[in-house]
Scaffold this active site. Structure first.
Site, mmCIF file in Angstrom:
data_model
loop_
_atom_site.group_PDB
_atom_site.id
_atom_site.type_symbol
_atom_site.label_atom_id
_atom_site.label_comp_id
_atom_site.label_asym_id
_atom_site.label_seq_id
_atom_site.Cartn_x
_atom_site.Cartn_y
_atom_site.Cartn_z
ATOM 1 N N ASP A 61 0.850 -1.195 0.000
ATOM 2 C CA ASP A 61 0.000 0.000 0.000
ATOM 3 C C ASP A 61 0.893 1.256 0.000
ATOM 4 O O ASP A 61 1.898 1.306 0.720
ATOM 5 C CB ASP A 61 -0.850 -0.061 1.292
ATOM 6 C CG ASP A 61 -2.050 0.866 1.274
ATOM 7 O OD1 ASP A 61 -2.481 1.250 0.179
ATOM 8 O OD2 ASP A 61 -2.571 1.172 2.370
ATOM 9 N N HIS A 62 0.530 2.260 -0.781
ATOM 10 C CA HIS A 62 1.195 3.580 -0.783
ATOM 11 C C HIS A 62 2.726 3.552 -0.781
ATOM 12 O O HIS A 62 3.365 4.010 0.179
ATOM 13 C CB HIS A 62 0.717 4.427 0.402
ATOM 14 C CG HIS A 62 -0.706 4.861 0.273
ATOM 15 N ND1 HIS A 62 -1.118 5.838 -0.607
ATOM 16 C CD2 HIS A 62 -1.825 4.401 0.870
ATOM 17 C CE1 HIS A 62 -2.425 5.973 -0.532
ATOM 18 N NE2 HIS A 62 -2.890 5.113 0.354
ATOM 19 N N GLU B 284 -1.866 6.100 -8.505
ATOM 20 C CA GLU B 284 -2.915 6.975 -7.942
ATOM 21 C C GLU B 284 -2.856 8.323 -8.620
ATOM 22 O O GLU B 284 -1.793 8.911 -8.788
ATOM 23 C CB GLU B 284 -2.731 7.146 -6.425
ATOM 24 C CG GLU B 284 -3.681 8.204 -5.853
ATOM 25 C CD GLU B 284 -3.933 8.104 -4.353
ATOM 26 O OE1 GLU B 284 -3.774 6.994 -3.812
ATOM 27 O OE2 GLU B 284 -4.278 9.130 -3.752
#
Ligand code: 13P
Length: 352
Positions: free
Chosen positions: A83-84, A142
């Protein structure tokens, strides 16, 4: 079953019109709970670890705990997603560690606070896509910054979140830019900004279209019908758990999350991955506070962890059922990452 790529799971979800929750993991109890729920519902699983999780548990512990889940529940296909990721280097480290999917979050610069430009975002994401696809690993990008359309604040959570006020333009992904971004980067999945934010404090009231922009999902899906969309900040912040936490001494102010019905509406329009962390934190905290309040003489931590695991498993089951992924695991035959490499090479897996 070996770990599978995120891309394989999201392709299956798109083919059969359902969505998958991506639950954040930090410790054994969370992994147990998610896997118990998945086994009970026959659902595929996305386990995701943030930089914060790696710091908390340690890279080796995270890796071995997920390997233990693969061994314990061989019938469930699991994608292990980072994640991220703050930089290409972070993503490469995760690939080396055995993650089958990474998120390169170039919407923020490497400090994970300053919004990045479109060109910066394309350049770092493209770098990660080139390396990842050569290993059969999937990539989520993103575009747009997560943040509250009510306040303009992103709010830092687990080490990620823009600092200061953001404009509505920054907090709502532009459909034309989204198309260009996917074309230039070749990502497998795209996280979009629609007014959600990480953490418990998302909305001061039950969200309506002005603060939760589901119409953006529809517009982006219309332009990118073959791209898997990702909703971050998608905890529903169950009011029942807030009540329990408050009743047993906790102090959480009035707040609202993303209603499950709104997520299901998103899934109808191309959302395939739904990120959930806060709901698990709330359920675990509520269950532990409740047991400590009811049994003040209890001192075996396993009792508290067992209550937290059960509360989390119940919550995960509800999400698996609502998002339509229950009953799908047994229909998925794992595709080795080496075969995914060939598919990327032959252009079989283009998103546009
Ligand atoms: P929540 O804080 O709403 O659970 O969102 C988690 C998330 O988006 C992780 O990337």
């Amino acid at each position: 079953m070996a770990l599978v790529s995120l891309r394989q799971l999201l392709d299956h979800a798109a083919e059969h019109d359902y969505g998958l929750p991506a639950f954040n993991i930090n410790n054994m109890e969370q992994i147990h709970a998610i896997m118990q729920a998945a086994a009970a519902c026959d659902s595929p699983v996305i386990l995701q670890g943030s930089a914060g999780a790696r710091k908390y548990a340690g890279e080796a512990f995270l890796r071995h705990m997920v390997e233990a889940a693969v061994e314990t529940w061989p019938q469930i296909p699991i994608a292990l997603h980072q994640d991220h990721g703050a930089s290409p280097a972070v993503c490469l480290r995760s690939m080396r560690s055995g993650f089958t999917s990474v998120m390169m979050d170039g919407s923020l610069m490497e400090d994970m606070k300053t919004p990045g430009s479109f060109d910066y975002n394309v350049s770092v994401t493209r770098k990660v896509v080139d390396a990842a696809h050569a290993m059969g690993v999937s990539v989520e990008g993103e575009l747009g910054c997560l943040g509250s359309l009510e306040t303009g604040e992103a709010g830092e959570e687990d080490g990620s979140g823009a600092e200061g006020k953001l404009t509505h333009d920054q907090m709502l992904t532009d459909p034309t830019e989204a198309e260009e971004f996917v074309r230039q980067t070749g990502v497998d999945a795209l996280a979009i900004a629609i007014g959600t934010s990480h953490g418990a404090y998302k909305f001061t009231r039950k969200p309506t279209g002005d603060i939760l922009a589901l119409d953006r999902v529809r517009d982006i899906h219309a332009r990118l019908p073959n791209t898997h969309l990702v909703m971050h900040g998608s905890s529903s912040v169950p009011q029942e758990w807030l009540d329990v936490i408050r009743q047993y001494g906790g102090d959480i102010k009035e707040t609202y999350g993303v209603p499950v019905e709104s997520i299901v509406e998103g899934i109808r329009h191309g959302v395939r991955k739904v990120n959930i962390d806060t709901d698990i934190r709330l359920a675990m905290t509520g269950a532990m506070r409740q047991l400590m309040g009811r049994k003040p003489d209890e001192f075996d931590p396993r009792k508290f962890f067992a209550a937290a695991t059960k509360a989390t498993a119940d919550l995960c089951k509800l999400r698996f059922e609502a998002f339509g992924c229950a009953g799908r695991a047994s229909a998925i035959k794992p595709i080795p990452l080496s075969v995914m490499v060939e598919r990327y090479d032959t252009g079989d897996l283009k998103r546009i």
